[in-house]
Every structure is written in C-alpha cells, then in structure tokens.
Design a protein around this motif. Structure first.
Motif, PDB file in Angstrom:
ATOM      1  N   ASN A  63       0.909  12.906 -22.386  1.00  0.00           N
ATOM      2  CA  ASN A  63      -0.376  13.378 -21.879  1.00  0.00           C
ATOM      3  C   ASN A  63      -1.400  12.266 -21.704  1.00  0.00           C
ATOM      4  N   ALA A  64      -0.994  11.038 -21.989  1.00  0.00           N
ATOM      5  CA  ALA A  64      -1.834   9.859 -21.760  1.00  0.00           C
ATOM      6  C   ALA A  64      -0.972   8.843 -21.023  1.00  0.00           C
ATOM      7  N   PRO A  65      -1.595   7.889 -20.352  1.00  0.00           N
ATOM      8  CA  PRO A  65      -0.815   6.896 -19.615  1.00  0.00           C
ATOM      9  C   PRO A  65       0.152   6.140 -20.527  1.00  0.00           C
ATOM     10  N   ALA A  66       1.317   5.870 -20.006  1.00  0.00           N
ATOM     11  CA  ALA A  66       2.284   5.048 -20.729  1.00  0.00           C
ATOM     12  C   ALA A  66       1.720   3.634 -20.871  1.00  0.00           C
ATOM     13  N   ALA A  67       2.124   2.955 -21.915  1.00  0.00           N
ATOM     14  CA  ALA A  67       1.693   1.574 -22.109  1.00  0.00           C
ATOM     15  C   ALA A  67       2.147   0.727 -20.924  1.00  0.00           C
ATOM     16  N   ILE A  68       1.273  -0.150 -20.454  1.00  0.00           N
ATOM     17  CA  ILE A  68       1.626  -1.028 -19.319  1.00  0.00           C
ATOM     18  C   ILE A  68       1.898  -2.442 -19.801  1.00  0.00           C
ATOM     19  N   GLY A  69       2.253  -2.544 -21.068  1.00  0.00           N
ATOM     20  CA  GLY A  69       2.576  -3.831 -21.671  1.00  0.00           C
ATOM     21  C   GLY A  69       3.287  -3.601 -22.987  1.00  0.00           C
ATOM     22  N   PRO A  70       3.486  -4.660 -23.747  1.00  0.00           N
ATOM     23  CA  PRO A  70       4.203  -4.541 -25.017  1.00  0.00           C
ATOM     24  C   PRO A  70       3.284  -4.065 -26.157  1.00  0.00           C
ATOM     25  N   TYR A  71       2.886  -2.803 -26.092  1.00  0.00           N
ATOM     26  CA  TYR A  71       2.039  -2.201 -27.126  1.00  0.00           C
ATOM     27  C   TYR A  71       2.295  -0.706 -27.171  1.00  0.00           C
ATOM     28  N   SER A  72       1.822  -0.059 -28.224  1.00  0.00           N
ATOM     29  CA  SER A  72       1.935   1.391 -28.394  1.00  0.00           C
ATOM     30  C   SER A  72       0.610   2.039 -28.048  1.00  0.00           C
ATOM     31  N   GLN A  73       0.657   3.312 -27.667  1.00  0.00           N
ATOM     32  CA  GLN A  73      -0.587   4.029 -27.385  1.00  0.00           C
ATOM     33  C   GLN A  73      -1.477   4.062 -28.626  1.00  0.00           C
TER      34      GLN A  73
END
Length: 128
Positions: A10-20
């Motif tokens: 329900n939130a954007p997926a991470a666009i890098g090497p990190y967690s929501q």
C-alpha cells in the motif's frame, strides 16, 4: 534486539537498497516517502499540495503495516526543494496529523529522488 523489516504493497516499493521501515523494539524508523502512487510507482503530479498529500498517504500505509498510525510518530524530518512551500506543507500536514504534534525538522535540499518537491521520513514509537 532483533530488528523487523516492515513492508506493505500500500506504499511505494523501495527504489534503492533500503526497507520501507524497520522496527527495533517499540521504535519504528520509517524511511523517507516521496509522492509516488504505489500502484504505478509514478509521481502523483507536479502540484506541491498533491505531492504532500501523497507523501502522507504513503506514510500512513507504512505506519499501518507496522501496527501504528501517524498519531504514533514522534519525529518527522521534512525535506523540500523549495522552502517557499513551507506554509503549504504545514497546512497539508495538519490535515493528517493532529495536536499534540510530533517533533520536526524541515530542511531545504537541492534535489530529491525522481525530481519531486517533498520527502518526509519519521520515527514512530508503539506501545509494548
């Protein structure tokens, strides 16, 4: 202390090497959210009001996935590419967060991912 990675569709997926978000004990560190629409991963619009509302919707979704809400946020860090939008971001924030307000910092930055105008991260504390 073990850490728990928080993820929601329900939130954007991470666009890098990190967690929501990551939970450590009763503290949840919510990664910076930008105004991406989760279903399309596209920026909602160029309008600062639309962008700020989408950021708060994304934050709500991550907080909910962690078992909390925006009311559990104790600190926000707000990044804006134009501090002239400060009052507008404040106005939108009051539509999503009620008193007593969390601690906060607001910073002007040169640029943000995907060319957006606002990014907000938070720290949430949950009941044990």
């Amino acid at each position: 202390m073990a850490k728990q990675v928080i993820h929601t569709e329900n939130a954007p997926a991470a666009i890098g090497p990190y967690s929501q978000a990551v939970r450590a004990g009763n503290t949840v560190y919510v990664s910076g959210q930008i105004p991406l629409v989760p279903e399309t991963m596209e920026v909602i619009s160029e309008d600062i009001v639309d962008q700020t509302k989408q950021v708060f919707k994304n934050l709500q979704a991550v907080c909910a996935a962690a078992g909390g809400s925006l009311e559990d946020i104790v600190k926000f860090n707000i990044f804006m590419t134009d501090l002239g939008n400060f009052a507008t971001v404040n106005e939108v924030m009051t539509q999503f967060v009620k008193q007593p307000y969390p601690a906060r910092a607001a910073m002007g930055v040169r640029a943000l991912p995907k060319g957006v105008q606002v990014e907000i991260e938070g720290i949430m504390v949950l009941e044990d």
